[in-house]
Structure formats: C-alpha cells, structure tokens
Motif scaffolding. Structure first.
Motif, PDB file in Angstrom:
ATOM      1  N   MET A  34       0.825  -1.205   0.000  1.00 57.96           N
ATOM      2  CA  MET A  34       0.000   0.000   0.000  1.00 57.96           C
ATOM      3  C   MET A  34       0.861   1.258   0.000  1.00 57.96           C
ATOM      4  N   ALA A  50       5.094   4.443   1.132  1.00 61.16           N
ATOM      5  CA  ALA A  50       4.638   3.102   0.776  1.00 61.16           C
ATOM      6  C   ALA A  50       5.072   2.130   1.850  1.00 61.16           C
ATOM      7  N   ALA A  97      -3.141   4.082  -2.414  1.00 59.99           N
ATOM      8  CA  ALA A  97      -2.811   3.303  -3.601  1.00 59.99           C
ATOM      9  C   ALA A  97      -2.384   1.899  -3.200  1.00 59.99           C
ATOM     10  N   ALA A  98      -2.492   0.963  -4.129  1.00 64.74           N
ATOM     11  CA  ALA A  98      -2.095  -0.409  -3.870  1.00 64.74           C
ATOM     12  C   ALA A  98      -1.384  -0.986  -5.074  1.00 64.74           C
ATOM     13  N   GLY A  99      -0.448  -1.908  -4.799  1.00 60.63           N
ATOM     14  CA  GLY A  99       0.298  -2.553  -5.868  1.00 60.63           C
ATOM     15  C   GLY A  99       0.907  -3.849  -5.376  1.00 60.63           C
ATOM     16  N   VAL A 105       4.479   0.011  -5.811  1.00 58.82           N
ATOM     17  CA  VAL A 105       3.543   1.091  -5.469  1.00 58.82           C
ATOM     18  C   VAL A 105       4.214   2.434  -5.687  1.00 58.82           C
ATOM     19  N   PRO A 109       1.279   2.559  -8.887  1.00 58.90           N
ATOM     20  CA  PRO A 109       0.299   1.628  -8.301  1.00 58.90           C
ATOM     21  C   PRO A 109      -0.659   1.056  -9.348  1.00 58.90           C
ATOM     22  N   TRP A 112      -6.157   2.789  -7.125  1.00 58.03           N
ATOM     23  CA  TRP A 112      -6.214   4.108  -6.483  1.00 58.03           C
ATOM     24  C   TRP A 112      -7.525   4.286  -5.734  1.00 58.03           C
TER      25      TRP A 112
END
Length: 122
Positions: A34, A50, A97-99, A105, A109, A112
């Motif tokens: 995140m 992050a 945000a996430a990745g 991220v 990302p 959103w």
C-alpha cells in the motif's frame, strides 16, 4: 479488483497532526502493498509513502521523512498515514494506492482511492 477508501482529511493549522486511514476491500489484503500519494493544486501527483504488506519495509518521500509515518493493520485491512508537524505545503488531496510490492507502489500503483483533502492553514 481492489477498492480503496480514504478518510481522515480535514482542515488543520500549521504544526498540527492528522491521521489518514485507508481501508481496502475486494482482495486478500496481505497480497499487495500500500502507499500514499498526494496532489497539490496546480501540481502533479507525487509519491508520499509506501509500505509492504508485512509492514517490514517502508519508503518515504524526502519532503515528509521524519514527519510522516505509515503503518498497517492487517486485521482491519487498513493502512494509516500519521502526519506530524504539518506545513502549508502539505496541503493536497491525498490518495491511497495499492500494488504488488512497496517498490511497485512507489513506481506506479495498480489501484487508487478517490482521495481525501488535507488543508493546512498557516
């Protein structure tokens, strides 16, 4: 698909503190990292912080290092951004945000949130 919902924004004075929250849903929370980004009026969106899903790895922008702290609470599928010693230049819409990883991220990302406004008055 991942849904991210931010909360906690508001109007504060310079020097105050504020904590933003972001709750994720739609996928297993521990499967992605995140982050937080922000966009000030008239400026491009920029990386803020992050964190890996385990909380063991964090990244911060130089502009917030030492003032902002990101943390994660897996049981609630929620991440937090604790912001101390706020400055007028921290005024922005803050996006969750996430990745796939904290590094991913930071670089870009996959998901959103819609953002929450933080206004710091001097």
């Amino acid at each position: 698909q991942v849904q991210l919902v931010e909360s906690g924004g508001g109007l504060v004075q310079a020097g105050d503190s504020l904590r933003l929250s972001c709750t994720a849903s739609g996928r297993t929370f521990s499967s992605f990292a995140m982050g937080w980004f922000r966009q000030a009026p008239g400026k491009e969106r920029e990386f803020v912080a992050a964190i890996s899903w385990s909380g063991g790895r964090t990244y911060y922008a130089d502009s917030v290092k030492g003032r902002f702290t990101m943390s994660i609470e897996l049981a609630k599928s929620t991440v937090y951004l604790r912001m101390n010693s706020l400055k007028s230049e921290d005024t922005a819409v803050y996006y969750c945000a996430a990745g796939s990883s904290a590094g991913a991220v930071k670089g870009g990302p996959d998901y959103w949130g819609k953002g929450t406004l933080v206004t710091v008055s001097s």
